[in-house]
Design a protein around this motif. Structure first.
Motif, PDB file in Angstrom:
ATOM      1  N   ASP A 239     111.340  96.516  49.816  1.00 41.96           N
ATOM      2  CA  ASP A 239     110.058  96.861  49.216  1.00 41.96           C
ATOM      3  C   ASP A 239     109.085  95.675  49.298  1.00 41.96           C
ATOM      4  O   ASP A 239     107.902  95.846  49.624  1.00 41.96           O
ATOM      5  CB  ASP A 239     110.274  97.283  47.761  1.00 41.96           C
TER       6      ASP A 239
ATOM      7  N   ARG B 114     108.614 102.720  51.546  1.00 43.65           N
ATOM      8  CA  ARG B 114     108.914 101.283  51.594  1.00 43.65           C
ATOM      9  C   ARG B 114     110.401 100.989  51.442  1.00 43.65           C
ATOM     10  O   ARG B 114     110.845  99.884  51.780  1.00 43.65           O
ATOM     11  CB  ARG B 114     108.134 100.553  50.500  1.00 43.65           C
ATOM     12  N   THR B 115     111.164 101.916  50.916  1.00 42.84           N
ATOM     13  CA  THR B 115     112.606 101.711  50.754  1.00 42.84           C
ATOM     14  C   THR B 115     113.425 102.679  51.590  1.00 42.84           C
ATOM     15  O   THR B 115     114.653 102.631  51.534  1.00 42.84           O
ATOM     16  CB  THR B 115     112.992 101.850  49.273  1.00 42.84           C
TER      17      THR B 115
ATOM     18  N   ALA C 115     107.963  95.263  52.901  1.00 40.70           N
ATOM     19  CA  ALA C 115     107.043  96.337  53.282  1.00 40.70           C
ATOM     20  C   ALA C 115     105.664  96.123  52.674  1.00 40.70           C
ATOM     21  O   ALA C 115     104.641  96.390  53.317  1.00 40.70           O
ATOM     22  CB  ALA C 115     107.609  97.678  52.847  1.00 40.70           C
ATOM     23  N   LYS C 116     105.600  95.634  51.435  1.00 38.37           N
ATOM     24  CA  LYS C 116     104.305  95.368  50.803  1.00 38.37           C
ATOM     25  C   LYS C 116     103.532  94.296  51.555  1.00 38.37           C
ATOM     26  O   LYS C 116     102.321  94.427  51.785  1.00 38.37           O
ATOM     27  CB  LYS C 116     104.515  94.948  49.351  1.00 38.37           C
TER      28      LYS C 116
ATOM     29  N   LEU D 133     103.190 103.038  54.143  1.00 37.88           N
ATOM     30  CA  LEU D 133     103.860 102.128  53.217  1.00 37.88           C
ATOM     31  C   LEU D 133     103.194 102.087  51.850  1.00 37.88           C
ATOM     32  O   LEU D 133     103.683 101.407  50.949  1.00 37.88           O
ATOM     33  CB  LEU D 133     103.920 100.720  53.816  1.00 37.88           C
TER      34      LEU D 133
ATOM     35  N   LEU E 149     110.985 102.757  57.511  1.00 37.57           N
ATOM     36  CA  LEU E 149     110.631 101.340  57.603  1.00 37.57           C
ATOM     37  C   LEU E 149     110.925 100.793  58.995  1.00 37.57           C
ATOM     38  O   LEU E 149     110.145 100.007  59.553  1.00 37.57           O
ATOM     39  CB  LEU E 149     111.410 100.564  56.541  1.00 37.57           C
TER      40      LEU E 149
ATOM     41  N   LYS F 160     105.980 104.386  47.782  1.00 33.36           N
ATOM     42  CA  LYS F 160     107.153 103.584  47.450  1.00 33.36           C
ATOM     43  C   LYS F 160     108.406 104.113  48.161  1.00 33.36           C
ATOM     44  O   LYS F 160     109.252 103.335  48.609  1.00 33.36           O
ATOM     45  CB  LYS F 160     107.378 103.566  45.938  1.00 33.36           C
ATOM     46  N   ARG F 161     108.518 105.411  48.276  1.00 31.24           N
ATOM     47  CA  ARG F 161     109.700 105.984  48.941  1.00 31.24           C
ATOM     48  C   ARG F 161     109.769 105.542  50.405  1.00 31.24           C
ATOM     49  O   ARG F 161     110.851 105.284  50.932  1.00 31.24           O
ATOM     50  CB  ARG F 161     109.655 107.500  48.845  1.00 31.24           C
TER      51      ARG F 161
ATOM     52  N   ASP G 174     117.111  97.266  47.957  1.00 29.49           N
ATOM     53  CA  ASP G 174     115.837  97.954  48.158  1.00 29.49           C
ATOM     54  C   ASP G 174     114.666  97.095  47.696  1.00 29.49           C
ATOM     55  O   ASP G 174     113.549  97.246  48.198  1.00 29.49           O
ATOM     56  CB  ASP G 174     115.834  99.282  47.389  1.00 29.49           C
ATOM     57  N   ARG G 175     114.911  96.206  46.751  1.00 26.82           N
ATOM     58  CA  ARG G 175     113.826  95.338  46.292  1.00 26.82           C
ATOM     59  C   ARG G 175     113.358  94.405  47.407  1.00 26.82           C
ATOM     60  O   ARG G 175     112.165  94.133  47.543  1.00 26.82           O
ATOM     61  CB  ARG G 175     114.295  94.524  45.088  1.00 26.82           C
TER      62      ARG G 175
END
Length: 448
Positions: free
Chosen positions: A288, A356-357, A291-292, A350, A362, A353-354, A284-285
């Protein structure tokens, strides 16, 4: 595509070798089913191109004044897709962003195949592609040289340079991993991978030269992200067409290219993570972080949209204002507003946070971004040509079955190359993933 939790202890070095090499085993029926579907779409695209060659460029719906249409739109789109691979692999390598290690191999492959796809469109657009060698500056019996003021010649140099660096960069990064696959293979596979490894043995001298060459190539490839798509933007900015003659185009195109490229990387790595069960490496990192960056490039692109509209209004130039008004209210208004929705509104989810993962969210955002970025290039090219300086030159471009089928076939060409690549070459860097596992990226408190 529900997420699966990784083992609490994390993968070992042996797990990395085993899991990556397992992706190169003989594929199942699902893989061949997808290859058949993609192959049929590609065949339809080739047949449509053959029909266009036989009948002429009129089969693509091109009429005065719109002589640049979906082919150049898709050319710019694919060049943009190729930029995120260089950004992830080269720029993030120089900045030592360690989350790149699990995804950059797929991004590099995406870059090579996207540029190969983009290179088809100047040939398709030219019509008589068997004369394409006339664009190359070489001594010839005709004593003629290409017109270096022509954007078509600029594209030849831009694509050739970018493809060369991308292939070399991609190949050098593969050598240690191919050697690892060679050592784990037997029979004819071992012979093939032995040739591809170019004698790599992992000695100290080889590693020193490898790291030096990789760093130099990364430093060389980084300016190409800016220069190549800037050259593509100057194809338009050097013209006097209303809506094209803008100094914003170079950074505008570069940011849009990176934006669409990140979306395509997510579209490729999320299914790869699911089908190859790479959840321990594509966490997920990683999603994330991707997505950022997608969100940041979306916000920058929105700023350019505002600047573009404000500049047209504030300039007091009648033709610029009329061109912007025509895009927003005339026959192509649907694509104009859909572009803003896909590129500026949809990515705002995005911020959570939810989201983005959350894989389905996504994935949906990435698809919408690709649609929006294709429409952005369409809205620059087609409405600008369709609504020129004089009313008697105005016209409407209507896509045909021929050019639409060729465009869809280009996506099939790209995906068939990528699907073939991940079954014969490692889709993740074995060496760099191990290096990351040896030094896990986590927040460390400074030593006192």
């Amino acid at each position: 595509m529900s997420d699966r939790s990784a083992p609490a202890t994390g993968p070992t070095f042996a797990d990395v070798n085993r899991d990556v090499i397992k992706t190169l085993t003989f594929p199942g029926n699902l893989y061949f089913g997808w290859m058949c579907i993609v192959g049929l779409v590609l065949t339809a695209g080739i047949l449509a191109w053959s029909y266009q060659i036989w009948v002429g460029m009129g089969a693509a719906g091109k009429r005065t004044p719109v002589m640049w249409a979906m082919y150049i739109t898709t050319f710019v789109f694919w060049i943009g897709i190729g930029h995120a691979g260089t950004l992830i692999s080269a720029i993030l390598y120089l900045f030592r962003a360690r989350w790149r290690t699990s995804i950059y191999r797929g991004a590099e492959a995406m870059t090579v195949f996207a540029v190969m796809t983009a290179g088809l469109f100047p040939l398709i657009h030219a019509g008589r592609m068997w004369f394409a060698y006339w664009l190359l500056p070489y001594p010839n019996q005709r004593y003629l040289w290409p017109n270096f003021r022509s954007p078509l010649v600029w594209d030849v140099f831009a694509i050739g340079t970018y493809l060369t660096i991308s292939v070399v960069f991609f190949s050098i990064g593969l050598f240690p991993d191919i050697a690892a696959i060679r050592d784990a293979s037997t029979g004819w596979k071992k012979k093939i991978y032995s040739v591809l490894a170019l004698g790599w043995e992992g000695s100290d001298t080889q590693w020193r030269h490898y790291l030096r060459a990789y760093g130099l190539l990364a430093a060389l490839a980084t300016p190409l992200v800016l220069s190549v798509h800037s050259v593509v933007s100057w194809d338009f900015a050097m013209a006097l067409v209303p809506g094209w003659h803008s100094t914003l185009f170079a950074p505008f195109f570069v940011d849009g290219a990176i934006f669409s490229g990140f979306a395509m990387v997510l579209i490729l790595i999320i299914p790869m993570r699911y089908f190859f069960n790479l959840y321990a490496y594509l966490t997920d990192r990683h999603l994330d972080a991707m997505a950022k960056l997608t969100l940041v490039t979306s916000l920058v692109l929105t700023y350019f949209y505002v600047c573009e509209a404000f500049t047209a209004w504030y300039s007091g130039e009648h033709f610029e204002k009329a061109s912007l008004f025509a895009r927003a209210t005339k026959q192509y208004a649907w694509s104009f507003w859909l572009q803003y929705f896909c590129n500026s509104v949809v990515p705002l989810v995005l911020f959570r946070k939810r989201a983005r993962t959350h894989v389905p969210t996504l994935y949906a955002v990435s698809i919408m971004v690709l649609i929006g970025m294709w429409l952005e290039r369409f809205n620059i090219i087609v409405p600008g040509l369709a609504h020129g300086f004089y009313p008697y030159t105005w016209g409407t471009y209507v896509p045909t079955i021929t050019d639409t089928t060729i465009i869809i076939g280009s996506f099939a060409w790209f995906f068939i190359l990528f699907l073939g690549c991940i079954r014969v070459l490692p889709s993740m860097s074995i060496v760099e993933v191990k290096e990351t596992l040896a030094q896990p990226f986590k927040d460390r408190k400074p030593a006192h």
